[in-house]
Write an enzyme that holds these catalytic residues in place. Structure first.
Site, PDB file in Angstrom:
ATOM      1  CE1 TYR A 146       0.484   0.787   4.606  1.00  0.00           C
ATOM      2  CE2 TYR A 146       0.471  -1.592   4.332  1.00  0.00           C
ATOM      3  CZ  TYR A 146       0.755  -0.475   5.100  1.00  0.00           C
ATOM      4  OH  TYR A 146       1.305  -0.623   6.340  1.00  0.00           O
TER       5      TYR A 146
ATOM      6  CG  HIS B 202       5.369   1.828   2.136  1.00  0.00           C
ATOM      7  ND1 HIS B 202       4.007   1.633   2.184  1.00  0.00           N
ATOM      8  CD2 HIS B 202       5.751   2.114   3.401  1.00  0.00           C
ATOM      9  CE1 HIS B 202       3.592   1.813   3.422  1.00  0.00           C
ATOM     10  NE2 HIS B 202       4.631   2.096   4.179  1.00  0.00           N
TER      11      HIS B 202
END
Ligand code: C5P
Length: 320
Positions: free
Chosen positions: A248, A296
């Site tokens: 995400y 990430h």
């Protein structure tokens, strides 16, 4: 021959229908945007010398004005977006529970997020990430920027020369929360339902739950300046801006896209891994030498920031 003529008539009819639908849609869109005008939609032409470019194809393919950046009392979230959001930090509770918790939020916090709007404005914003890339970059923050959000445990005290003194928005989640002064907006990025519950409790009775690291039980901040990022916006950033790379988007990358949505001119500071590929911070010595960029897509996020700069959509300032 009659069947050929029929086919031609049919084609012309479909073509006319398409043109008709296109015209109606255009009118409908204009109508909807007037009816549903919200203060955080950048609907008016900006009054800056140069505004966020809407004629850049790369940018317009990604920028979607119709996604609401913040939750409001009139919130609605698609089940598909909820399913994506639920997977971020393995939320167990269901959509009904989520909706009831969001309804509860607006018993404590403003029903509409406080984002000023005016028709002849030029809103210049500086987004400040936590990278040491900040050190040595120019510091125009206090002079020309009105919206310098800071991230997580990022701090200004002792770092005024690089960060600037004034923070108007501070983007955080419960595990990274810090107290704020009375004039700074607390922008919560919620990764699970507990984060929404934390927000309510940290401002009222106190939070006593557990998370993957200690969480503040109370927070000092102005509750009238609280804003909560819309999970649908988080999903849009992941799908559209990051092409679903990484688990995400990072808090910092979401803050940057938020700024694109609510500002007219965006300057970016403090982004980028150190020479070992770690997301170290300007304000502390890195303990975990294998940190990398966590869940990430750090390299991809950095590439997008560089592309935004190359296309002159943002100004990206670097110290290295
Ligand atoms: O590490 P933390 O999440 O607190 O930092 C805030 C944001 O700053 C990150 O989410 C990331 O987007 C950005 N950052 C960065 N490079 C670093 C450290 C942080 O790009 N070295």
């Amino acid at each position: 021959f009659p069947s050929v003529r029929h086919a031609t008539v049919l084609r012309v009819f479909i073509l006319l229908l398409c043109v008709g639908v296109f015209v109606v849609l255009r009118e409908r869109v204009a109508e909807v945007s007037l009816e549903n005008f919200s203060p955080f939609h950048n609907t008016s032409p900006c009054a800056c010398g140069k505004c966020l470019s809407e004629d850049d194809v790369w940018f317009t393919q990604r920028f979607n004005k119709s996604v609401e950046p913040f939750l409001s009392a009139k919130h609605s979230l698609s089940e598909a977006a909820f399913r994506w959001w639920k997977g971020i930090q393995l939320e167990k509770r269901n959509f009904i529970y989520y909706s009831a918790t969001v309804d509860n939020l607006f018993k404590t916090f403003p029903a509409t997020p406080d984002v000023e709007a005016s028709s002849d404005r030029c809103r210049t914003c500086a987004v400040v990430g936590n990278s040491g890339n900040l050190n040595g970059s120019p510091t125009p923050l206090d002079t020309h920027c009105k919206f310098p959000p800071l991230m997580n445990t990022g701090r200004t005290k002792g770092y005024e020369a690089d960060v600037g003194k004034r923070t108007t928005h501070h983007v955080m989640y419960p595990e990274s929360a810090v107290d704020l002064d009375n004039t700074t907006h607390l922008v919560l990025v919620p990764f699970k339902i507990q984060d929404l519950e934390w927000l309510i409790k940290a401002f009222t009775t106190g939070f006593s739950g557990a998370s993957y690291m200690p969480v503040k039980s109370h927070i000092k901040a102005n509750k009238d300046l609280v804003m909560v990022v819309n999970p649908a916006f988080m999903r849009y950033v992941h799908d559209t801006w990051l092409e679903k790379k990484g688990r995400y988007p990072s808090t910092g990358f979401m803050a940057l896209v938020l700024a694109l949505h609510i500002c007219d001119e965006v300057s970016v500071f403090g982004y980028g891994a150190d020479k070992d590929g770690n997301w170290s911070h300007y304000f502390e010595i890195l303990k975990n030498k294998h940190l990398r960029t966590g869940p990430h897509a750090g390299t991809h996020e950095y590439d997008v920031i560089q592309q935004l700069h190359k296309n002159q959509i943002i100004h990206f300032f670097k110290g290295w």
